[in-house]
Design an enzyme around this catalytic site. Structure first.
Site, PDB file in Angstrom:
ATOM      1  N   HIS A 142     -12.670   0.221 -20.453  1.00 26.50           N
ATOM      2  CA  HIS A 142     -11.816  -0.401 -19.442  1.00 26.50           C
ATOM      3  C   HIS A 142     -11.050  -1.627 -19.950  1.00 26.50           C
ATOM      4  CE1 HIS A 142     -14.642  -3.769 -18.856  1.00 26.50           C
ATOM      5  NE2 HIS A 142     -15.535  -2.868 -19.234  1.00 26.50           N
ATOM      6  N   HIS A 151      -3.456   3.030 -34.494  1.00 25.10           N
ATOM      7  CA  HIS A 151      -4.158   4.309 -34.665  1.00 25.10           C
ATOM      8  C   HIS A 151      -5.652   4.057 -34.452  1.00 25.10           C
ATOM      9  CE1 HIS A 151      -4.885   8.052 -37.481  1.00 25.10           C
ATOM     10  NE2 HIS A 151      -5.635   8.073 -36.403  1.00 25.10           N
TER      11      HIS A 151
HETATM   12  C1  LIG Z   1     -11.867   0.232 -45.296  1.00 24.84           C
HETATM   13  C2  LIG Z   1     -11.004   1.149 -46.134  1.00 24.84           C
HETATM   14  C3  LIG Z   1      -9.594   1.185 -45.528  1.00 24.84           C
HETATM   15  C4  LIG Z   1     -10.927   0.543 -47.525  1.00 24.84           C
HETATM   16  O1  LIG Z   1     -10.251   1.445 -48.344  1.00 24.84           O
HETATM   17  P1  LIG Z   1     -10.089   1.180 -49.938  1.00 24.84           P
HETATM   18  O2  LIG Z   1      -8.963   0.242 -50.116  1.00 24.84           O
HETATM   19  O3  LIG Z   1      -9.936   2.507 -50.588  1.00 24.84           O
HETATM   20  O4  LIG Z   1     -11.421   0.433 -50.289  1.00 24.84           O
HETATM   21  P2  LIG Z   1     -12.293   0.565 -51.592  1.00 24.84           P
HETATM   22  O5  LIG Z   1     -12.755   1.967 -51.740  1.00 24.84           O
HETATM   23  O6  LIG Z   1     -11.527  -0.074 -52.688  1.00 24.84           O
HETATM   24  O7  LIG Z   1     -13.565  -0.301 -51.212  1.00 24.84           O
HETATM   25  C5  LIG Z   1     -13.667  -1.681 -51.440  1.00 24.84           C
HETATM   26  C6  LIG Z   1     -15.114  -2.049 -51.217  1.00 24.84           C
HETATM   27  O8  LIG Z   1     -15.422  -1.938 -49.813  1.00 24.84           O
HETATM   28  C7  LIG Z   1     -16.455  -0.942 -49.609  1.00 24.84           C
HETATM   29  N1  LIG Z   1     -16.065  -0.149 -48.450  1.00 24.84           N
HETATM   30  C8  LIG Z   1     -14.901   0.540 -48.286  1.00 24.84           C
HETATM   31  N2  LIG Z   1     -14.882   1.139 -47.094  1.00 24.84           N
HETATM   32  C9  LIG Z   1     -16.043   0.830 -46.482  1.00 24.84           C
HETATM   33  C10 LIG Z   1     -16.588   1.174 -45.227  1.00 24.84           C
HETATM   34  N3  LIG Z   1     -15.895   1.922 -44.355  1.00 24.84           N
HETATM   35  N4  LIG Z   1     -17.796   0.681 -44.908  1.00 24.84           N
HETATM   36  C11 LIG Z   1     -18.482  -0.091 -45.787  1.00 24.84           C
HETATM   37  N5  LIG Z   1     -18.009  -0.447 -47.004  1.00 24.84           N
HETATM   38  C12 LIG Z   1     -16.804   0.006 -47.342  1.00 24.84           C
HETATM   39  C13 LIG Z   1     -16.489  -0.104 -50.880  1.00 24.84           C
HETATM   40  O9  LIG Z   1     -17.771   0.446 -51.065  1.00 24.84           O
HETATM   41  C14 LIG Z   1     -16.121  -1.113 -51.920  1.00 24.84           C
HETATM   42  O10 LIG Z   1     -17.239  -1.888 -52.216  1.00 24.84           O
HETATM   43  P3  LIG Z   1     -17.600  -2.275 -53.736  1.00 24.84           P
HETATM   44  O11 LIG Z   1     -16.432  -3.140 -54.183  1.00 24.84           O
HETATM   45  O12 LIG Z   1     -18.894  -3.025 -53.595  1.00 24.84           O
HETATM   46  O13 LIG Z   1     -17.685  -1.004 -54.472  1.00 24.84           O
HETATM   47  C15 LIG Z   1     -11.547   2.604 -46.205  1.00 24.84           C
HETATM   48  O14 LIG Z   1     -12.703   2.682 -47.008  1.00 24.84           O
HETATM   49  C16 LIG Z   1     -11.870   3.179 -44.857  1.00 24.84           C
HETATM   50  O15 LIG Z   1     -12.961   2.986 -44.300  1.00 24.84           O
HETATM   51  N6  LIG Z   1     -10.879   3.907 -44.307  1.00 24.84           N
HETATM   52  C17 LIG Z   1     -10.983   4.548 -43.023  1.00 24.84           C
HETATM   53  C18 LIG Z   1     -10.608   6.017 -43.164  1.00 24.84           C
HETATM   54  C19 LIG Z   1     -10.582   6.710 -41.828  1.00 24.84           C
HETATM   55  O16 LIG Z   1     -11.159   6.281 -40.846  1.00 24.84           O
HETATM   56  N7  LIG Z   1      -9.820   7.784 -41.765  1.00 24.84           N
HETATM   57  C20 LIG Z   1      -9.635   8.526 -40.542  1.00 24.84           C
HETATM   58  C21 LIG Z   1      -8.225   9.074 -40.496  1.00 24.84           C
HETATM   59  S1  LIG Z   1      -7.906  10.009 -39.059  1.00 24.84           S
END
Ligand SMILES: CC(C)(COP(=O)(O)OP(=O)(O)OC[C@H]1O[C@@H](n2cnc3c(N)ncnc32)[C@H](O)[C@@H]1OP(=O)(O)O)[C@@H](O)C(=O)NCCC(=O)NCCS
Length: 219
Positions: A142, A151
């Site tokens: 709500h 998104h």
């Molecule tokens: C948060 C996010 C945007 C970061 O993306 P990225 O730039 O590729 O990040 P990286 O892979 O370089 O990660 C950086 C650090 O954060 C950590 N990390 C990344 N995503 C994380 C998450 N969701 N939860 C916890 N830790 C996360 C990685 O393990 C890494 O840690 P490290 O440096 O200790 O190895 C991505 O991981 C994410 O969660 N995207 C969401 C995707 C999604 O929901 N898609 C649906 C589409 S409909």
């Protein structure tokens, strides 16, 4: 017989397939094709629907299909808003793609060029701006205020009175507790549990969510 409404979907990728599924489940809509900026896709078929071209074919479509409108099906927030602006400048009306098995409260306000996928729940007095995606099974409780170009990814849950500012992304399965603000262009990582406001343009992840330094923004 009621007339059918012609719709062209901009974006022939994953989000385009989601939107095509939605539109095919809405009576009275005829999907005339996809548009996509990737010339390699032009002329190809995606889920039995042809990719007709890009912005250059819009004037012809407006003439050929009276009453035609478009939904922009691109997961990236900035790209979705940019394509929507270009379509509007060419005189292409933008409409919503709402799955019949989504629940939207009668007291909610929904903008235009909004996609609400199956199983999503949008509760009382929620305000959703333009060019927003509320993806599969997301729950928006709500009085949320969801800005333009946001998104909300599949299965994310936003408790009551959350504000999500323009262009922000809330990742798959994330949880946001009540009364918080997710800043402009912020990214909430998949599975995060957000307990504090999120600064504009920052990326948070984890349980509880904390700022991280990502290599790239992920949609
Ligand atoms: C948060 C996010 C945007 C970061 O993306 P990225 O730039 O590729 O990040 P990286 O892979 O370089 O990660 C950086 C650090 O954060 C950590 N990390 C990344 N995503 C994380 C998450 N969701 N939860 C916890 N830790 C996360 C990685 O393990 C890494 O840690 P490290 O440096 O200790 O190895 C991505 O991981 C994410 O969660 N995207 C969401 C995707 C999604 O929901 N898609 C649906 C589409 S409909």
């Amino acid at each position: 017989m009621p007339e059918s409404k012609p719709i062209v979907i901009y974006g022939a990728g994953g989000q385009g397939r989601v939107v095509l599924d939605i539109l095919r489940s809405v009576p009275g809509i005829v999907t005339v094709g996809f548009l996509d900026s990737d010339e390699n896709l032009h002329g190809s078929m995606v889920d039995n629907l042809r990719v007709l071209g890009d912005m250059r074919v819009v004037p012809g479509l407006l003439t050929e299909y009276p009453g035609i409108a478009s939904v922009v099906a691109i997961g990236d927030n900035r790209a979705r808003m940019d394509i929507a602006r270009q379509l509007s400048e060419l005189g292409m009306p933008l409409v919503n793609a709402i799955h019949p098995r989504a629940f939207i409260s009668p007291s909610a306000h929904i903008g235009r060029n909004v996609t609400v996928a199956s199983g999503a729940i949008i509760c009382a007095h929620v305000r959703i701006g333009d060019h927003v995606i509320v993806n599969t099974g997301a729950i928006i409780e709500h009085e949320n205020n969801i800005g333009d170009g946001v998104h909300i990814a599949p299965g994310a849950k936003l408790a009551g009175r959350v504000t999500v500012d323009r262009g922000a992304f809330v990742g798959i399965g994330a949880v946001v507790i009540g009364n918080l603000r997710i800043g402009t262009d912020a990214v909430v990582g998949a599975g995060a549990v957000v307990l504090h406001d999120v600064e504009p343009s920052s990326v948070v992840a984890g349980v509880p969510a904390r700022p991280i330094q990502p290599k790239a923004k992920g949609g």
